[in-house]
Design a protein around this motif. Structure first.
Motif, PDB file in Angstrom:
ATOM      1  N   ALA A 191      58.386  37.052  23.054  1.00  0.00           N
ATOM      2  CA  ALA A 191      59.340  37.978  22.452  1.00  0.00           C
ATOM      3  C   ALA A 191      59.967  37.354  21.212  1.00  0.00           C
ATOM      4  N   LEU A 192      60.322  38.178  20.251  1.00  0.00           N
ATOM      5  CA  LEU A 192      60.931  37.673  19.026  1.00  0.00           C
ATOM      6  C   LEU A 192      62.245  36.956  19.309  1.00  0.00           C
ATOM      7  N   GLU A 193      62.980  37.436  20.303  1.00  0.00           N
ATOM      8  CA  GLU A 193      64.248  36.791  20.648  1.00  0.00           C
ATOM      9  C   GLU A 193      64.017  35.373  21.158  1.00  0.00           C
ATOM     10  N   LEU A 194      62.929  35.159  21.900  1.00  0.00           N
ATOM     11  CA  LEU A 194      62.601  33.821  22.382  1.00  0.00           C
ATOM     12  C   LEU A 194      62.255  32.912  21.206  1.00  0.00           C
ATOM     13  N   MET A 195      61.463  33.419  20.272  1.00  0.00           N
ATOM     14  CA  MET A 195      61.119  32.631  19.094  1.00  0.00           C
ATOM     15  C   MET A 195      62.374  32.265  18.308  1.00  0.00           C
ATOM     16  N   ALA A 196      63.255  33.236  18.130  1.00  0.00           N
ATOM     17  CA  ALA A 196      64.493  32.989  17.378  1.00  0.00           C
ATOM     18  C   ALA A 196      65.362  31.953  18.079  1.00  0.00           C
ATOM     19  N   LYS A 197      65.350  31.953  19.394  1.00  0.00           N
ATOM     20  CA  LYS A 197      66.147  30.973  20.137  1.00  0.00           C
ATOM     21  C   LYS A 197      65.677  29.558  19.846  1.00  0.00           C
ATOM     22  N   GLY A 198      64.368  29.339  19.820  1.00  0.00           N
ATOM     23  CA  GLY A 198      63.851  28.014  19.510  1.00  0.00           C
ATOM     24  C   GLY A 198      64.231  27.575  18.119  1.00  0.00           C
TER      25      GLY A 198
ATOM     26  N   SER B 295      56.848  43.835  12.793  1.00  0.00           N
ATOM     27  CA  SER B 295      56.600  43.541  11.387  1.00  0.00           C
ATOM     28  C   SER B 295      57.337  42.271  10.989  1.00  0.00           C
ATOM     29  N   PHE B 296      57.006  41.756   9.813  1.00  0.00           N
ATOM     30  CA  PHE B 296      57.747  40.609   9.297  1.00  0.00           C
ATOM     31  C   PHE B 296      59.220  40.967   9.095  1.00  0.00           C
ATOM     32  N   ALA B 297      59.470  42.211   8.690  1.00  0.00           N
ATOM     33  CA  ALA B 297      60.860  42.649   8.513  1.00  0.00           C
ATOM     34  C   ALA B 297      61.604  42.661   9.844  1.00  0.00           C
ATOM     35  N   ASP B 298      60.924  43.078  10.925  1.00  0.00           N
ATOM     36  CA  ASP B 298      61.546  43.037  12.255  1.00  0.00           C
ATOM     37  C   ASP B 298      61.938  41.616  12.621  1.00  0.00           C
TER      38      ASP B 298
ATOM     39  N   ALA C 288      62.414  39.041  10.571  1.00  0.00           N
ATOM     40  CA  ALA C 288      63.462  38.549   9.684  1.00  0.00           C
ATOM     41  C   ALA C 288      64.834  39.067  10.118  1.00  0.00           C
ATOM     42  N   GLN C 289      64.890  40.304  10.557  1.00  0.00           N
ATOM     43  CA  GLN C 289      66.161  40.880  10.989  1.00  0.00           C
ATOM     44  C   GLN C 289      66.718  40.148  12.204  1.00  0.00           C
TER      45      GLN C 289
END
Length: 418
Positions: free
Chosen positions: A194-201, A242-245, A247-248
Motif C-alpha cells: 500500500a502507498l501508506e506503507l511505502m510512505a511510512k518507510g 498514479s505518480f500524482a496519487d 506524491a499526494q
C-alpha cells in the motif's frame, strides 16, 4: 497488430516478440516529473527492463539509472548514462564493484557494516571521489500482500535493520565520524504494498536524516533516496495508483521532502515500463483436455517467469488475435474456458488458467498486456526462443511506426548488441 503484420514485424515464423511503446514511455516519465517538485530526480531500475535501446530513450527523457549488478552497470553505461546519474544498489557488492563505483564517481548505498569497512578502505584510496555514499536502511515496518517482494519486514535481507538493538544510535555515530556519508536510502515498497506503507518507510528515514543532521550540528545528509516500488494495476488499462496519487500521500506524510531541504531520488522501474510494453506469441497447437481448452504458445516460464511460478501474485491479462491480426471477441468467436500454456516441459508453465476467452486456434496470436517491465528483457533461457525480436512503436493508431530494438537468433548475437 494489423500494422505489425503488414510491416512483417510479425509473420508466420514468429514465436514470441516484445513491443515497447516509446511515446508511452515518454508520457510516463513526464507524469513522474510533473507529480513531484524540482528537488526530485528520478532514476529507472535497470532490472525492470535491461534493453539498451529502452534505457537510451529513458535517459533522453531525463531519467537516471539504478543498477543492482555489474552487468546492469555495463548496460547502463552502454546506454549512455553519465556516472553521476547512476546509483549502484546491489546487496552483494564485491570489492571490485565498490572500487569501480568510488573510483568513477558512481553513487552507492551501503547494505551492512562489513561493506562499510570495505568502503572506508576505498575512501582512503580515493579521497576526492564525487560518489554520493549512504546507507540503505530497513525501516522494519512490515510487508505487503506479496511476501517475496516485501523489502521492509523485520527479517528482510536488504539494508541496515534500524529497529534492532541499539542500531539507530550506532548509525548516528557512524555518520558523525564519517563526513563522506551524505545520503540515506530505503526501498520500503513494491508490488502488493500500500502507498501508506511505502510512505511510512520514507517517513522513518527522513526523521533519521533530521536526527543525524541535528546530532552533527549541520546538514551532512543532503540526499534522501526513497527507492521505487510503486505498484502497477495489472487488472485493466487504468493507471492506478498514479505518480500524482503517490506524491499526494508522500506530501501528506513526509512534507519535509517537498521543501527543497533535501535532494530526493526515486528508483521507479515497473511503474515506468510495465504498461508501455506487450508480449505477443503465436499459438502453435490447441486441444481439449478434461473439458478445458488448451492453447500452447511459445511464451511461458522462460519469459513470464513470475507469472508461471507465482500465478496468484502475478496474474496478467491476455487478448487473442487471429492470424490476420484481428482481435477475437465474444461477438465474433465462441468463448471457452481456456488455459494459455508455454513451451516449457513442466505442468506449471501457464500464462493464464481457466480464463473465459474467445476460442484460440493454431496460428492465432496471444497478446500479454502490461509486460514492459520484468518480462521480455529477463527471460532465463534465451536459446529456448528460436527467434526473438523486441521492437519499439510510436505514433497514433493509424500511423504506427515500428523500429527494431533487438532481433537475434543466438545468445552471441545478443551479447554483441549489448
Amino acid at each position: 497488430m494489423k500494422t505489425a503484420i503488414a510491416t512483417n514485424v510479425i509473420d508466420s515464423d514468429l514465436t514470441a516478440i516484445g513491443i515497447m511503446d516509446f511515446d508511452g514511455l515518454q508520457k510516463t516519465v513526464a507524469a513522474a516529473y510533473d507529480a513531484f517538485p524540482k528537488n526530485f530526480f528520478h532514476t529507472f531500475a535497470v532490472k525492470a527492463n535491461a534493453l539498451v535501446e529502452v534505457l537510451r530513450v529513458l535517459r533522453e527523457y531525463g531519467m537516471g539509472a539504478e543498477v543492482a549488478s555489474p552487468g546492469e552497470l555495463l548496460i547502463a553505461k552502454n546506454a549512455g548514462f553519465l556516472n553521476q546519474d547512476i546509483i549502484f544498489d546491489s546487496p552483494a557488492k564485491t570489492l571490485h564493484d565498490l572500487r569501480t563505483c568510488i573510483k568513477n564517481d558512481i553513487s552507492i548505498n551501503i547494505d551492512n557494516l562489513q561493506e562499510l569497512t570495505r568502503v572506508e578502505q576505498l575512501m582512503q584510496e580515493h579521497p576526492n571521489t564525487k560518489s554520493v555514499i549512504g546507507f540503505r536502511i530497513n525501516p522494519q515496518i512490515g510487508g505487503g500482500a506479496i511476501s517475496s517482494t516485501s523489502t521492509a519486514t523485520a527479517t528482510s535481507k536488504f539494508g541496515y535493520p534500524l529497529a534492532d538493538a541499539n542500531n539507530r544510535q550506532e548509525l548516528i555515530n557512524i555518520y558523525r565520524q564519517r563526513p563522506w556519508l551524505t545520503s540515506l536510502h530505503t526501498h520500503s515498497g513494491s508490488q502488493g504494498c500500500a502507498l501508506e506503507l511505502m510512505a511510512k518507510g520514507i517517513e522513518v528515514i527522513t526523521e533519521l536524516a533530521e536526527e543525524i543532521n541535528n546530532n552533527i550540528g549541520s546538514q551532512q545528509v543532503v540526499r534522501i533516496d526513497i527507492g521505487g516500488g510503486l505498484p502497477v494495476n495489472f487488472a485493466s488499462e487504468d493507471v492506478t495508483p498514479s505518480f500524482a496519487d503517490y506524491a499526494q500521500i508522500l506530501k501528506k506524510n513526509v512534507p519535509l521532502l517537498f521543501t527543497n531541504k533535501y535532494q530526493v531520488k526515486t528508483e521507479f522501474g515497473r511503474a515506468i515500463a510495465a504498461k508501455n510494453g506487450v508480449i505477443i506469441t503465436r499459438v502453435e497447437y490447441t486441444k481439449n483436455s478434461g473439458g478445458r481448452h488448451i492453447a500452447t504458445t511459445h511464451a511461458g516460464a522462460q519469459i513470464f517467469t513470475r507469472t508461471a511460478f507465482l500465478p496468484k501474485s502475478w496474474p496478467i491479462r491476455v487478448t487473442g488475435f487471429s492470424a490476420e491480426g484481428i482481435e477475437k471477441t465474444a461477438d465474433t468467436c465462441e468463448v471457452v474456458t481456456t488455459d494459455v500454456a508455454g513451451p516449457c516441459c513442466f505442468a506449471g508453465d501457464l500464462i493464464c488458467v481457466g480464463k473465459q476467452l474467445p476460442k484460440l486456434v493454431p496460428n492465432d496470436y496471444v497478446m500479454a498486456h502490461d509486460t514492459g517491465g520484468y518480462y521480455f528483457s529477463n527471460h532465463f533461457d534465451y536459446n529456448s526462443l528460436p527467434r526473438v525480436g523486441v521492437f519499439s512503436v510510436s505514433g497514433d493508431d493509424e500511423n504506427l511506426n515500428f523500429s527494431c530494438i533487438r532481433k537475434a537468433d543466438s545468445f552471441e548475437d545478443v551479447a554483441n548488441k549489448m
